[in-house]
Scaffold this motif. Structure first.
Motif, PDB file in Angstrom:
ATOM      1  N   ALA A 108       0.814  -1.219   0.000  1.00  0.00           N
ATOM      2  CA  ALA A 108       0.000   0.000   0.000  1.00  0.00           C
ATOM      3  C   ALA A 108       0.839   1.256   0.000  1.00  0.00           C
ATOM      4  O   ALA A 108       0.350   2.333  -0.289  1.00  0.00           O
ATOM      5  CB  ALA A 108      -0.915   0.006   1.220  1.00  0.00           C
ATOM      6  N   THR A 109       2.125   1.151   0.304  1.00  0.00           N
ATOM      7  CA  THR A 109       2.960   2.344   0.395  1.00  0.00           C
ATOM      8  C   THR A 109       4.012   2.402  -0.708  1.00  0.00           C
ATOM      9  O   THR A 109       4.968   3.142  -0.598  1.00  0.00           O
ATOM     10  CB  THR A 109       3.654   2.400   1.763  1.00  0.00           C
ATOM     11  N   THR A 110       3.875   1.606  -1.765  1.00  0.00           N
ATOM     12  CA  THR A 110       4.836   1.662  -2.853  1.00  0.00           C
ATOM     13  C   THR A 110       4.585   2.915  -3.677  1.00  0.00           C
ATOM     14  O   THR A 110       3.529   3.083  -4.275  1.00  0.00           O
ATOM     15  CB  THR A 110       4.738   0.417  -3.751  1.00  0.00           C
ATOM     16  N   ARG A 111       5.589   3.816  -3.699  1.00  0.00           N
ATOM     17  CA  ARG A 111       5.422   5.124  -4.315  1.00  0.00           C
ATOM     18  C   ARG A 111       6.320   5.268  -5.537  1.00  0.00           C
ATOM     19  O   ARG A 111       7.466   4.819  -5.539  1.00  0.00           O
ATOM     20  CB  ARG A 111       5.760   6.240  -3.324  1.00  0.00           C
ATOM     21  N   ALA A 127       6.462  -7.094   2.824  1.00  0.00           N
ATOM     22  CA  ALA A 127       6.400  -7.867   1.588  1.00  0.00           C
ATOM     23  C   ALA A 127       5.054  -8.577   1.441  1.00  0.00           C
ATOM     24  O   ALA A 127       4.467  -8.596   0.360  1.00  0.00           O
ATOM     25  CB  ALA A 127       7.541  -8.878   1.550  1.00  0.00           C
ATOM     26  N   ARG A 128       4.567  -9.156   2.532  1.00  0.00           N
ATOM     27  CA  ARG A 128       3.290  -9.877   2.492  1.00  0.00           C
ATOM     28  C   ARG A 128       2.106  -8.992   2.853  1.00  0.00           C
ATOM     29  O   ARG A 128       0.966  -9.426   2.749  1.00  0.00           O
ATOM     30  CB  ARG A 128       3.341 -11.071   3.447  1.00  0.00           C
ATOM     31  N   ARG A 129       2.409  -7.764   3.308  1.00  0.00           N
ATOM     32  CA  ARG A 129       1.379  -6.832   3.762  1.00  0.00           C
ATOM     33  C   ARG A 129       0.533  -7.467   4.865  1.00  0.00           C
ATOM     34  O   ARG A 129      -0.696  -7.494   4.797  1.00  0.00           O
ATOM     35  CB  ARG A 129       0.507  -6.367   2.601  1.00  0.00           C
ATOM     36  N   GLN A 130       1.218  -7.970   5.867  1.00  0.00           N
ATOM     37  CA  GLN A 130       0.543  -8.596   7.002  1.00  0.00           C
ATOM     38  C   GLN A 130       0.983  -7.938   8.303  1.00  0.00           C
ATOM     39  O   GLN A 130       2.146  -7.560   8.449  1.00  0.00           O
ATOM     40  CB  GLN A 130       0.854 -10.093   7.060  1.00  0.00           C
ATOM     41  N   VAL A 131       0.057  -7.830   9.227  1.00  0.00           N
ATOM     42  CA  VAL A 131       0.336  -7.266  10.550  1.00  0.00           C
ATOM     43  C   VAL A 131      -0.148  -8.257  11.597  1.00  0.00           C
ATOM     44  O   VAL A 131      -1.295  -8.738  11.526  1.00  0.00           O
ATOM     45  CB  VAL A 131      -0.368  -5.906  10.758  1.00  0.00           C
ATOM     46  N   ARG A 191      16.149  -4.690  -0.879  1.00  0.00           N
ATOM     47  CA  ARG A 191      17.294  -4.144  -0.163  1.00  0.00           C
ATOM     48  C   ARG A 191      16.931  -3.745   1.259  1.00  0.00           C
ATOM     49  O   ARG A 191      17.791  -3.516   2.087  1.00  0.00           O
ATOM     50  CB  ARG A 191      17.827  -2.900  -0.893  1.00  0.00           C
ATOM     51  N   ARG A 192      15.639  -3.605   1.520  1.00  0.00           N
ATOM     52  CA  ARG A 192      15.181  -3.150   2.818  1.00  0.00           C
ATOM     53  C   ARG A 192      14.778  -4.339   3.682  1.00  0.00           C
ATOM     54  O   ARG A 192      14.450  -5.403   3.196  1.00  0.00           O
ATOM     55  CB  ARG A 192      13.972  -2.217   2.656  1.00  0.00           C
ATOM     56  N   SER A 193      14.797  -4.115   4.976  1.00  0.00           N
ATOM     57  CA  SER A 193      14.315  -5.146   5.888  1.00  0.00           C
ATOM     58  C   SER A 193      12.817  -5.330   5.662  1.00  0.00           C
ATOM     59  O   SER A 193      12.049  -4.383   5.788  1.00  0.00           O
ATOM     60  CB  SER A 193      14.572  -4.729   7.330  1.00  0.00           C
ATOM     61  N   PRO A 194      12.356  -6.549   5.285  1.00  0.00           N
ATOM     62  CA  PRO A 194      10.951  -6.731   4.935  1.00  0.00           C
ATOM     63  C   PRO A 194      10.024  -6.793   6.142  1.00  0.00           C
ATOM     64  O   PRO A 194       8.820  -6.688   5.993  1.00  0.00           O
ATOM     65  CB  PRO A 194      10.954  -8.066   4.196  1.00  0.00           C
ATOM     66  N   VAL A 195      10.577  -6.989   7.346  1.00  0.00           N
ATOM     67  CA  VAL A 195       9.739  -7.145   8.527  1.00  0.00           C
ATOM     68  C   VAL A 195      10.157  -6.141   9.605  1.00  0.00           C
ATOM     69  O   VAL A 195      11.332  -6.025   9.945  1.00  0.00           O
ATOM     70  CB  VAL A 195       9.825  -8.576   9.095  1.00  0.00           C
ATOM     71  N   LEU A 196       9.185  -5.385  10.107  1.00  0.00           N
ATOM     72  CA  LEU A 196       9.412  -4.455  11.208  1.00  0.00           C
ATOM     73  C   LEU A 196       8.825  -5.061  12.471  1.00  0.00           C
ATOM     74  O   LEU A 196       7.711  -5.599  12.456  1.00  0.00           O
ATOM     75  CB  LEU A 196       8.735  -3.110  10.920  1.00  0.00           C
ATOM     76  N   ARG A 197       9.556  -4.980  13.575  1.00  0.00           N
ATOM     77  CA  ARG A 197       9.081  -5.563  14.835  1.00  0.00           C
ATOM     78  C   ARG A 197       9.259  -4.582  15.982  1.00  0.00           C
ATOM     79  O   ARG A 197      10.256  -3.863  16.046  1.00  0.00           O
ATOM     80  CB  ARG A 197       9.839  -6.853  15.156  1.00  0.00           C
ATOM     81  N   LEU A 243      -6.092  -4.771   8.266  1.00  0.00           N
ATOM     82  CA  LEU A 243      -5.990  -3.320   8.162  1.00  0.00           C
ATOM     83  C   LEU A 243      -6.361  -2.859   6.765  1.00  0.00           C
ATOM     84  O   LEU A 243      -6.123  -3.564   5.780  1.00  0.00           O
ATOM     85  CB  LEU A 243      -4.562  -2.853   8.473  1.00  0.00           C
ATOM     86  N   SER A 244      -6.910  -1.650   6.671  1.00  0.00           N
ATOM     87  CA  SER A 244      -7.129  -1.034   5.359  1.00  0.00           C
ATOM     88  C   SER A 244      -5.789  -0.587   4.785  1.00  0.00           C
ATOM     89  O   SER A 244      -4.767  -0.557   5.485  1.00  0.00           O
ATOM     90  CB  SER A 244      -8.061   0.176   5.496  1.00  0.00           C
ATOM     91  N   ASP A 245      -5.789  -0.222   3.511  1.00  0.00           N
ATOM     92  CA  ASP A 245      -4.552   0.232   2.878  1.00  0.00           C
ATOM     93  C   ASP A 245      -3.960   1.429   3.609  1.00  0.00           C
ATOM     94  O   ASP A 245      -2.754   1.496   3.853  1.00  0.00           O
ATOM     95  CB  ASP A 245      -4.812   0.617   1.410  1.00  0.00           C
ATOM     96  N   LYS A 246      -4.791   2.402   3.955  1.00  0.00           N
ATOM     97  CA  LYS A 246      -4.283   3.602   4.613  1.00  0.00           C
ATOM     98  C   LYS A 246      -3.824   3.300   6.033  1.00  0.00           C
ATOM     99  O   LYS A 246      -2.820   3.854   6.502  1.00  0.00           O
ATOM    100  CB  LYS A 246      -5.360   4.696   4.618  1.00  0.00           C
ATOM    101  N   GLU A 247      -4.527   2.439   6.744  1.00  0.00           N
ATOM    102  CA  GLU A 247      -4.091   2.046   8.084  1.00  0.00           C
ATOM    103  C   GLU A 247      -2.733   1.370   8.032  1.00  0.00           C
ATOM    104  O   GLU A 247      -1.840   1.667   8.835  1.00  0.00           O
ATOM    105  CB  GLU A 247      -5.130   1.116   8.728  1.00  0.00           C
TER     106      GLU A 247
END
Length: 228
Positions: A3-6, A141-145, A126-132, A154-158
């Motif tokens: 959702a945040t690919t710009r 990468a999977r767009r999962q929370v 190149r970026r860390s795919p998972v934030l913790r 979550l919605s795209d904006k959330e």
């Protein structure tokens, strides 16, 4: 794409710029548009995109030279050049000045989209795919929370707001920054819309609260503290 690919599209031909931007948005990208290098520079001051698409010859200069100068300063955003110049020497010059891909006009817009997708994917790898943080995990990468191991919807904006805040722990982020990053230039909301989305996001994340209001500024992601 997440959702945040710009993508930043810099093209002085309005018909082409609109067509390219529309196709990218249809494929799920968020798009910033610029008609010249000055507008591109202004867009980049709000944060780097995942990929930039530059028409080579713009009213205020050659995009190849502009990108080359930025590369010397350490700029790493993938760049696709669009140009009518199709000689081998022109393509070599584009790559030597920091271009990652080179597409000659006229081109098929779906091919351009496929090339942008590949560049964004390469940048994302190149970026860390998972934030913790604590028991919260965001997989870009999977767009999962997940929180406490439980998958959240979550919605795209959330998702976009959470990902942006979480990548900047303990930093005060303004509502304007969130608008610039999480909404594209064709659909800028009022700041109270950001507050509404954050309120919904907080409810889904549950306690203990991780998104805190910074009075007069915006929001901060992290553990609670008395100064927030």
């Amino acid at each position: 794409m997440t959702a945040t690919t710009r993508v930043l599209v810099v093209e002085d031909n309005e018909d082409m710029r609109v067509a390219v931007a529309a196709e990218l948005r249809a494929q799920g990208f968020q798009v910033d548009e610029a008609a010249d290098l000055a507008a591109a520079e202004a867009a980049l001051t709000r944060g780097d995109p995942d990929c930039a698409v530059f028409d080579r010859m713009l009213p205020d200069g050659d995009a190849v030279a502009y990108v080359g100068r930025r590369r010397q300063d350490g700029w790493t955003v993938p760049v696709l050049f669009l140009t009518a110049r199709d000689t081998v020497a022109d393509r070599v010059t584009g790559f030597e000045h920091g271009g990652d891909d080179y597409l000659v006009k006229p081109f098929a817009v779906p091919e351009m989209t496929a090339r942008v997708t590949a560049l964004c994917r390469r940048q994302g790898e190149r970026r860390s795919p998972v934030l913790r943080h604590s028991d919260l995990e965001v997989d870009s990468a999977r767009r999962q929370v997940r929180r406490g191991g439980v998958l959240l919807t979550l919605s795209d904006k959330e998702f976009a707001i959470l990902e942006y805040l979480m990548a900047r722990p303990e930093q005060a982020v303004t509502r304007s920054e969130l608008i610039d990053h999480c909404w594209d230039t064709s659909n800028d909301p009022m700041s109270n819309v950001v507050d509404v989305v954050v309120r919904r996001l907080r409810a889904k994340l549950r306690e203990p609260e991780l998104i805190h209001t910074v009075r007069g500024v915006g929001y901060r992601f992290g553990d609670a503290r008395s100064s927030s």
